[in-house]
Scaffold this active site. Sequence first.
Site, PDB file in Angstrom:
ATOM      1  N   CYS A 192       3.202   1.468 -12.998  1.00 43.75           N
ATOM      2  CA  CYS A 192       4.525   2.074 -13.129  1.00 43.75           C
ATOM      3  C   CYS A 192       5.473   1.089 -13.818  1.00 43.75           C
ATOM      4  O   CYS A 192       5.575  -0.073 -13.403  1.00 43.75           O
ATOM      5  CB  CYS A 192       5.066   2.455 -11.756  1.00 43.75           C
ATOM      6  N   CYS A 225       6.918   5.447  -6.179  1.00 43.76           N
ATOM      7  CA  CYS A 225       8.132   6.056  -6.718  1.00 43.76           C
ATOM      8  C   CYS A 225       7.913   7.575  -6.802  1.00 43.76           C
ATOM      9  O   CYS A 225       6.786   8.055  -6.656  1.00 43.76           O
ATOM     10  CB  CYS A 225       8.444   5.463  -8.094  1.00 43.76           C
ATOM     11  N   CYS A 232       8.029   0.181  -7.443  1.00 44.89           N
ATOM     12  CA  CYS A 232       6.971   1.071  -6.981  1.00 44.89           C
ATOM     13  C   CYS A 232       5.775   0.213  -6.608  1.00 44.89           C
ATOM     14  O   CYS A 232       5.563  -0.879  -7.159  1.00 44.89           O
ATOM     15  CB  CYS A 232       6.618   2.037  -8.121  1.00 44.89           C
ATOM     16  N   HIS A 240      -2.470  -0.047  -4.101  1.00 43.03           N
ATOM     17  CA  HIS A 240      -2.345  -0.177  -5.556  1.00 43.03           C
ATOM     18  C   HIS A 240      -3.687   0.068  -6.251  1.00 43.03           C
ATOM     19  O   HIS A 240      -3.795   0.913  -7.152  1.00 43.03           O
ATOM     20  CB  HIS A 240      -1.818  -1.579  -5.882  1.00 43.03           C
ATOM     21  N   GLU A 241      -4.714  -0.667  -5.819  1.00 41.21           N
ATOM     22  CA  GLU A 241      -6.010  -0.556  -6.488  1.00 41.21           C
ATOM     23  C   GLU A 241      -6.650   0.811  -6.258  1.00 41.21           C
ATOM     24  O   GLU A 241      -7.281   1.369  -7.165  1.00 41.21           O
ATOM     25  CB  GLU A 241      -6.950  -1.671  -6.023  1.00 41.21           C
ATOM     26  N   HIS A 288      -5.267   3.484  -8.522  1.00 42.98           N
ATOM     27  CA  HIS A 288      -5.875   3.474  -9.861  1.00 42.98           C
ATOM     28  C   HIS A 288      -7.090   4.397  -9.910  1.00 42.98           C
ATOM     29  O   HIS A 288      -7.387   4.971 -10.965  1.00 42.98           O
ATOM     30  CB  HIS A 288      -6.303   2.059 -10.244  1.00 42.98           C
TER      31      HIS A 288
END
Length: 239
Positions: A185, A209, A190, A174-175, A178
């Site tokens: 999202c 996703c 996702c 996730h990070e 970025h």
Amino acid sequence: MDQPEPLPKPGPNDWLANHPEAGQNFEEFVASRPNRPDKQRNAIYLQPLGDFTSVASPSLALLQQFASAFFMLPVKILGALDIEKEKITSRRNSASGQRQLLTGDILELLKHRVPTDAFCVIAASMIDLYPDPSWNFVFGQASLRERVGVYSFARYVADDPKLVLRRSCKVLAHETSHMFGVAHCIFYRCIMNGSNHLAESDARPMHLCPIDLRKLQWSVGFDVERRARLLQPIIDRVG
């Protein structure tokens, strides 16, 4: 191929109920002119902050393997930084009494330690984080243009090592996403869904996703089918 699952309406304590976001489609992503790997800067660096030898810590080697398959880029692990020797502001959380590190100080520190071949540097800590005195905590934070980020595993500790590793893989993906300019999202379930608490974080799937996968593929240029083959055994391993 299975259809993507729409993101349900947020509960009162969920991310989108407290942080309304407009979302980011593919065209908006490209128009934002995000950072992209190139021949000179194509490695992802993991920077441990403090000790990662306890049984509660996720395996850095397995995180390296996961990130390499997820982003289809080389991933390197730097030597651990001694938190006590660096100028990082800390506090005790007023509710839990748990020690927390200020993310802004960590990001400022990392900006001056980016290797020449690095696309980005992501710091990881077993100590909790906070981004501002008014916030209770934050799972992680990234500076898109500076190509540095930080996240904490402190709130992911559990008796099940597989669960800890799964949670850690999610926040790492996730990070780091970025850093490629991929925003939260709001369209489908996702790995890039925002998260306000641990239950919401656990509800995120391990995958991107279709919209966000297209963004990452545009940035890196990998073969989607080959990426899926490399990711599958790692995802199976963490359940």
